[in-house]
Design a protein around this motif. Structure first.
Motif, mmCIF file in Angstrom:
data_model
loop_
_atom_site.group_PDB
_atom_site.id
_atom_site.type_symbol
_atom_site.label_atom_id
_atom_site.label_comp_id
_atom_site.label_asym_id
_atom_site.label_seq_id
_atom_site.Cartn_x
_atom_site.Cartn_y
_atom_site.Cartn_z
ATOM 1 N N PHE A 508 -49.016 -28.167 17.114
ATOM 2 C CA PHE A 508 -49.990 -27.348 16.868
ATOM 3 C C PHE A 508 -49.700 -26.067 17.403
ATOM 4 O O PHE A 508 -48.312 -25.556 17.379
ATOM 5 C CB PHE A 508 -50.743 -27.640 18.125
ATOM 6 N N PHE A 509 -50.323 -24.827 17.115
ATOM 7 C CA PHE A 509 -50.186 -23.451 17.121
ATOM 8 C C PHE A 509 -49.393 -23.094 18.348
ATOM 9 O O PHE A 509 -48.150 -22.518 17.902
ATOM 10 C CB PHE A 509 -51.502 -22.789 17.210
ATOM 11 N N ASN A 510 -49.289 -23.583 19.492
ATOM 12 C CA ASN A 510 -48.543 -22.967 20.619
ATOM 13 C C ASN A 510 -47.727 -24.010 21.210
ATOM 14 O O ASN A 510 -47.274 -24.157 22.269
ATOM 15 C CB ASN A 510 -49.766 -22.758 21.845
ATOM 16 N N MET A 511 -47.441 -24.723 20.063
ATOM 17 C CA MET A 511 -46.017 -25.962 20.481
ATOM 18 C C MET A 511 -44.985 -24.933 21.319
ATOM 19 O O MET A 511 -44.486 -24.136 20.693
ATOM 20 C CB MET A 511 -45.763 -26.570 19.167
ATOM 21 N N GLN A 512 -44.569 -25.627 22.174
ATOM 22 C CA GLN A 512 -43.328 -25.187 22.925
ATOM 23 C C GLN A 512 -42.067 -25.973 23.080
ATOM 24 O O GLN A 512 -42.348 -27.171 22.400
ATOM 25 C CB GLN A 512 -43.731 -24.855 24.224
ATOM 26 N N PRO A 513 -40.968 -25.701 23.456
ATOM 27 C CA PRO A 513 -39.806 -26.608 23.627
ATOM 28 C C PRO A 513 -40.159 -27.986 24.578
ATOM 29 O O PRO A 513 -39.708 -29.007 23.964
ATOM 30 C CB PRO A 513 -38.855 -25.785 24.497
ATOM 31 N N ARG A 514 -41.381 -27.973 25.422
ATOM 32 C CA ARG A 514 -41.470 -29.080 26.156
ATOM 33 C C ARG A 514 -42.074 -30.219 25.056
ATOM 34 O O ARG A 514 -42.512 -31.422 25.511
ATOM 35 C CB ARG A 514 -42.449 -28.722 27.125
ATOM 36 N N ASP A 515 -42.763 -29.533 23.825
ATOM 37 C CA ASP A 515 -43.471 -30.552 23.255
ATOM 38 C C ASP A 515 -42.610 -31.196 21.988
ATOM 39 O O ASP A 515 -43.120 -31.778 21.100
ATOM 40 C CB ASP A 515 -44.727 -29.684 22.471
ATOM 41 N N THR A 516 -41.257 -30.825 22.059
ATOM 42 C CA THR A 516 -40.572 -31.215 20.959
ATOM 43 C C THR A 516 -40.240 -32.647 21.017
ATOM 44 O O THR A 516 -39.514 -33.428 19.783
ATOM 45 C CB THR A 516 -39.189 -30.337 20.601
ATOM 46 N N ASP A 517 -40.109 -33.548 22.084
ATOM 47 C CA ASP A 517 -39.916 -34.880 22.249
ATOM 48 C C ASP A 517 -41.178 -35.487 21.702
ATOM 49 O O ASP A 517 -42.194 -35.488 21.986
ATOM 50 C CB ASP A 517 -39.644 -35.254 23.565
ATOM 51 N N PRO A 518 -40.751 -36.814 21.045
ATOM 52 C CA PRO A 518 -41.750 -37.740 20.363
ATOM 53 C C PRO A 518 -42.413 -38.331 21.517
ATOM 54 O O PRO A 518 -41.869 -38.721 22.711
ATOM 55 C CB PRO A 518 -41.219 -38.512 19.677
ATOM 56 N N LEU A 519 -43.840 -38.812 21.205
ATOM 57 C CA LEU A 519 -44.633 -39.710 22.247
ATOM 58 C C LEU A 519 -44.301 -41.015 22.002
ATOM 59 O O LEU A 519 -43.855 -41.374 20.523
ATOM 60 C CB LEU A 519 -46.036 -39.499 21.996
ATOM 61 N N LYS A 520 -44.088 -41.887 22.821
ATOM 62 C CA LYS A 520 -43.673 -43.291 22.818
ATOM 63 C C LYS A 520 -45.056 -43.977 22.027
ATOM 64 O O LYS A 520 -46.053 -43.582 21.987
ATOM 65 C CB LYS A 520 -43.672 -44.049 24.015
ATOM 66 N N PRO A 521 -44.688 -44.917 21.245
ATOM 67 C CA PRO A 521 -45.866 -45.687 20.772
ATOM 68 C C PRO A 521 -46.735 -46.299 21.763
ATOM 69 O O PRO A 521 -46.458 -46.504 22.916
ATOM 70 C CB PRO A 521 -45.233 -46.872 19.927
ATOM 71 N N GLU A 522 -47.972 -46.269 21.333
ATOM 72 C CA GLU A 522 -49.119 -47.035 22.177
ATOM 73 C C GLU A 522 -49.260 -48.591 21.878
ATOM 74 O O GLU A 522 -49.366 -48.773 20.956
ATOM 75 C CB GLU A 522 -50.389 -46.066 22.252
ATOM 76 N N THR A 523 -49.143 -49.328 23.198
ATOM 77 C CA THR A 523 -49.413 -50.694 22.854
ATOM 78 C C THR A 523 -50.669 -51.115 23.766
ATOM 79 O O THR A 523 -51.128 -50.583 24.818
ATOM 80 C CB THR A 523 -48.238 -51.399 23.129
ATOM 81 N N SER A 524 -51.239 -52.091 23.298
ATOM 82 C CA SER A 524 -52.409 -52.591 24.040
ATOM 83 C C SER A 524 -52.497 -54.436 24.114
ATOM 84 O O SER A 524 -51.972 -54.965 23.131
ATOM 85 C CB SER A 524 -53.672 -52.403 23.448
ATOM 86 N N ASN A 525 -53.084 -54.809 24.898
ATOM 87 C CA ASN A 525 -53.414 -56.215 25.065
ATOM 88 C C ASN A 525 -54.724 -56.406 25.363
ATOM 89 O O ASN A 525 -55.165 -56.004 26.344
ATOM 90 C CB ASN A 525 -52.522 -56.915 26.353
ATOM 91 N N THR A 526 -55.311 -57.395 24.294
ATOM 92 C CA THR A 526 -56.761 -57.486 24.548
ATOM 93 C C THR A 526 -57.302 -59.018 24.424
ATOM 94 O O THR A 526 -56.653 -59.889 23.681
ATOM 95 C CB THR A 526 -57.544 -56.871 23.366
ATOM 96 N N TRP A 527 -57.822 -59.295 25.375
ATOM 97 C CA TRP A 527 -58.500 -60.809 25.607
ATOM 98 C C TRP A 527 -60.056 -60.672 25.115
ATOM 99 O O TRP A 527 -60.603 -59.684 25.836
ATOM 100 C CB TRP A 527 -58.527 -61.329 26.923
ATOM 101 N N GLU A 528 -60.353 -61.583 24.515
ATOM 102 C CA GLU A 528 -61.968 -61.442 23.887
ATOM 103 C C GLU A 528 -62.659 -62.657 23.830
ATOM 104 O O GLU A 528 -61.994 -63.661 23.074
ATOM 105 C CB GLU A 528 -62.049 -60.673 22.767
#
Length: 738
Positions: A508-528
């Motif tokens: 984003f516009f104000n991206m800083q060095p702290r933002d340069t690492d990738p976020l980990k994938p998000e996982t979920s477990n759902t019972w229905e």
């Protein structure tokens, strides 16, 4: 509080739900015919939730279906309007559609970053929209909208970790027909639709074309210049050609284009937190129902959304091979008044933002569907999507004596490849097993360059910087379940789903060095656990579902400050849980009267929050609610038709939607809570369907209830977005079919 609720919470209401739906399905077949002896039933609802055309009551998926014609009649012209009608769906609005988001069961992703995929996928005629902002403008010629809850990756081309909005548009008709519809509403709102379709070459080629022109002055006044804002001007068209050279081959070509000019203000101040800002805001007075701004820089958006697709369905004996090839383009330019004031001073400098976005996506899906009726039925496929995003964002910081400027050029490249499939095993006529699996490979890269006229951080502008990066991830998702017909009219299913959402970058516009690492994938477990019942010879359907979902490495936005300017940070927020119960009912009480209702209880909470370093907002949020996740939402509707004679019909309709208190901020700001509220709408129409015309009077928000679909923090104040139905208004709708 960091413990997760156990499954016992979810399953406790099970005996009551089973008893209720079993009682409905086994109720005596009373009133199976109307008073004149004519059989009355609900119209069968067809869905493609399992990538085949099946009835709603037979699919082991929690899904709500909204009829496209009803949406058009109710002046619910976009996906945002669905949130009032479908209790499990919520929508985050903003000054630009680029900054919007969808939530299902309280789970969604709020981010302006092009480096994150939506948690809730939107699919139009089999084509996945890669960015949330592509999905939030006008709907063109919808036949129906299906809202699928829970992970859907084993059947839909792009991974969908929380749910899917599946929009199905109308196919070209065999017989030539068309319509023109004109709506007028208070506030100088106009909507004109025209559609025509039919056979172009007998037995071989059909076509259709739908056009839209709509405009609205707005319901917010700018006291700085006397202009009315919060309105729009939209133009669009959708065309389809259906080519059937023989019984085994169907080729459907589709193209659409929608242009929008919106002048939605960058927030209306609802509360001031210090006296100096309140004085600067004069003559506007902040309040929960404020609809005035004082702005010296016009906030607005110019948006163009377009695409073409080719779907080929080829019968290979009893099998069907489907190919969907698509391109979509999206151009968005937004101007925003970041300070939300009409004057510049040393204490409150002017902040003027302009952002340009150019996005292209290319996708290819191949799917093979086996014949139905055997022991093994399956749908298997392969999917590929490439996304290419380029953005420029400019911020001017004006004081009485100086001008500081920051400009950022950034973009992302993404490639997602997947193999997916789902199998149904018909063990007996009543008992079926479900097994699905998906493998996904994601590649994501970004580059970012920001220049600033200041060597140090100033209000909302970080110093010059540059960075780039890339990430590869492999992910697995799937579904296992069992489906059993307890009776001919009562079906039960139990499923476990594993959801996956790919890696992300906070670009984003104000991206800083702290933002340069990738976020980990998000996982979920759902019972229905779901039950679907039909009773009274098809006059009544009742569906219920209990669900329990846990999310790890949840990707979410967290409010922070950059040199006194409030910004958001996309982070792996930790683990969250969403669980609850849903209930839908439809009753054709008589030939003239249809009733429908929906209720959702969603307990969406933060289990363990991962506080980012240097956070400016409170991290004490464990056990608190997720944003845009009211605990309770409901919707009730009644439609009544009375024959008047001479071919005329009188049609009465009313609906009421209600939701409990909702928090809009992950950091649990007490000032960003919207209290419980309900919206009541109604309409009265006279129609002669033999002659092909209908005239309706429509009333919106009849109780005149003001509410805020978004409350957010600014520097020294709280601002809100103002919905179209923030106050009562009326309109007239005319339609002529030919």
């Amino acid at each position: 509080m960091s413990t997760r609720p156990t499954a016992r919470f979810t399953l406790r209401p099970l005996p009551h739900a089973i008893a209720l739906l079993a009682a409905i399905s086994q109720a005596p077949l009373v009133a199976a015919a109307d008073t004149d002896g004519e059989t009355v039933t609900l119209d069968a609802v067809t869905v493609t939730a399992t990538r085949r055309e099946e009835t709603l009551q037979s699919v082991p998926v929690a899904v709500s279906v909204v009829d496209g014609e009803q949406l058009e009649r109710d002046n619910r012209s976009g996906v945002a309007g669905l949130a009032q009608q479908v209790p499990t769906l919520n929508f985050r609005t903003n000054a630009s559609n680029k900054d919007t988001a969808l939530f299902i069961r309280g789970v969604g992703t709020i981010s302006t970053s092009p480096g994150v995929e939506p948690t809730v996928a939107t699919v139009v005629d089999g084509v996945v929209l890669a960015r949330p902002g592509q999905a939030t403008l006008e709907l063109l010629d919808p036949e129906r909208v299906e809202v699928l809850r829970g992970p859907q990756g084993t059947l839909f081309g792009k991974n969908a970790s929380a749910g899917v909005i599946n929009i199905v548009t109308r196919q070209p008709p065999a017989e030539t027909r068309g319509y023109v519809q004109q709506d007028w509403y208070q506030g100088n709102e106009s909507r004109t639709r025209f559609g025509i379709g039919g056979t172009l070459v007998p037995g071989v080629l059909r076509g259709s074309l739908t056009t839209l022109v709509s405009s609205y002055d707005g319901n917010v006044d700018n006291q700085s210049n006397g202009h009315e804002v919060n309105g729009y001007n939209h133009r669009g068209a959708r065309g389809k050609l259906e080519f059937t050279p023989n019984d085994d081959l169907t080729v459907t070509l589709a193209a659409d284009y929608l242009q929008a000019h919106d002048d939605i203000p960058n927030g209306v101040v609802a509360k001031t937190l210090d006296a100096s800002f309140a004085n600067a805001l004069a003559p506007v007075s902040a309040s929960d129902h404020n609809r005035d701004i004082v702005s010296d820089y016009r906030s607005r958006v110019e948006d163009a959304n377009k695409g073409v697709s080719a779907q080929v369905d080829y019968r290979l004996g009893d099998f069907t091979l489907t190919s969907i090839t698509a391109w979509r383009g999206w151009d968005n330019t937004q101007w925003q008044d970041g300070d939300r004031l009409g004057t510049i001073s040393a204490a409150f400098p002017g902040i003027e933002d302009k952002g340009d976005l150019a996005f292209d996506q290319y996708s290819q899906e191949l799917r093979l569907a086996s014949p139905k009726g055997g022991f093994v039925e399956y749908v298997a496929g392969a999917y590929y999507m490439h996304g290419h995003d380029d953005e420029t964002y400019r911020r001017n910081l004006r004081s009485p004596t100086s001008l500081q400027t920051g400009v950022a050029d950034y973009g992302t490249r993404s490639d997602s490849s997947a193999l997916f499939g789902e199998t149904t095993l018909n063990f007996t006529e009543r008992l079926r097993g479900i097994a699905g699996l998906r493998y996904t490979h994601d590649y994501l890269s970004y580059d970012h360059r920001r220049t600033s006229t200041s060597p140090v951080a100033v209000n909302g502008i970080q110093p010059s910087t540059a960075s780039s990066g890339s990430v590869d991830e492999d992910g697995w998702s799937g579904r296992l379940g069992v489906q059993y017909d307890l009776t001919d009219d009562l079906m039960a299913y139990l499923t476990y789903s594993r959801g996956y959402k790919g890696p992300a970058y906070n670009v984003f516009f104000n991206m800083q060095p702290r933002d340069t690492d990738p976020l980990k994938p998000e996982t979920s477990n759902t019972w229905e656990l779901g039950l679907k019942a039909t009773a009274w010879n098809g006059r009544l359907t009742a569906n219920g579902a209990l669900f329990h979902s846990t999310y790890d490495n949840y990707q979410a936005n967290f409010f922070d400050t950059v040199a006194s300017q409030v910004v958001t940070r996309l982070i792996n927020a930790g683990s969250v849980t969403s669980e609850g119960a849903e209930f839908d009912l439809a009753l054709q009480a008589t030939r003239a009267l249809k009733l429908s209702a929906a209720l959702a209880y969603t307990h969406a909470r933060i289990d363990s929050f991962s506080c980012p370093s240097g956070a400016a907002a409170s991290c004490n949020v464990n056990g608190k609610t997720l944003p845009f996740a009211p605990d309770w939402k409901s919707y009730v509707r009644a439609d009544y038709s009375v024959p008047l004679g001479n071919g005329l019909d009188l049609e009465l309709a009313t609906d009421y939607s209600w939701q409990s208190e909702v928090q809009y901020d992950l950091s649990q700001n007490p000032d960003t809570k919207q209290g419980a509220y309900g919206i009541w709408n109604a309409s009265l129409a006279v129609a002669d369907y033999d002659a092909g015309w209908r005239v309706a009077l429509i009333g919106k928000n009849l109780a005149d209830k003001s509410y805020s679909p978004l409350l957010a923090s600014g520097s020294g104040y709280i601002y809100r977005q103002v919905p179209r139905d923030d106050s009562r208004y009326f309109g007239v709708q005319l339609r002529k079919d030919f």
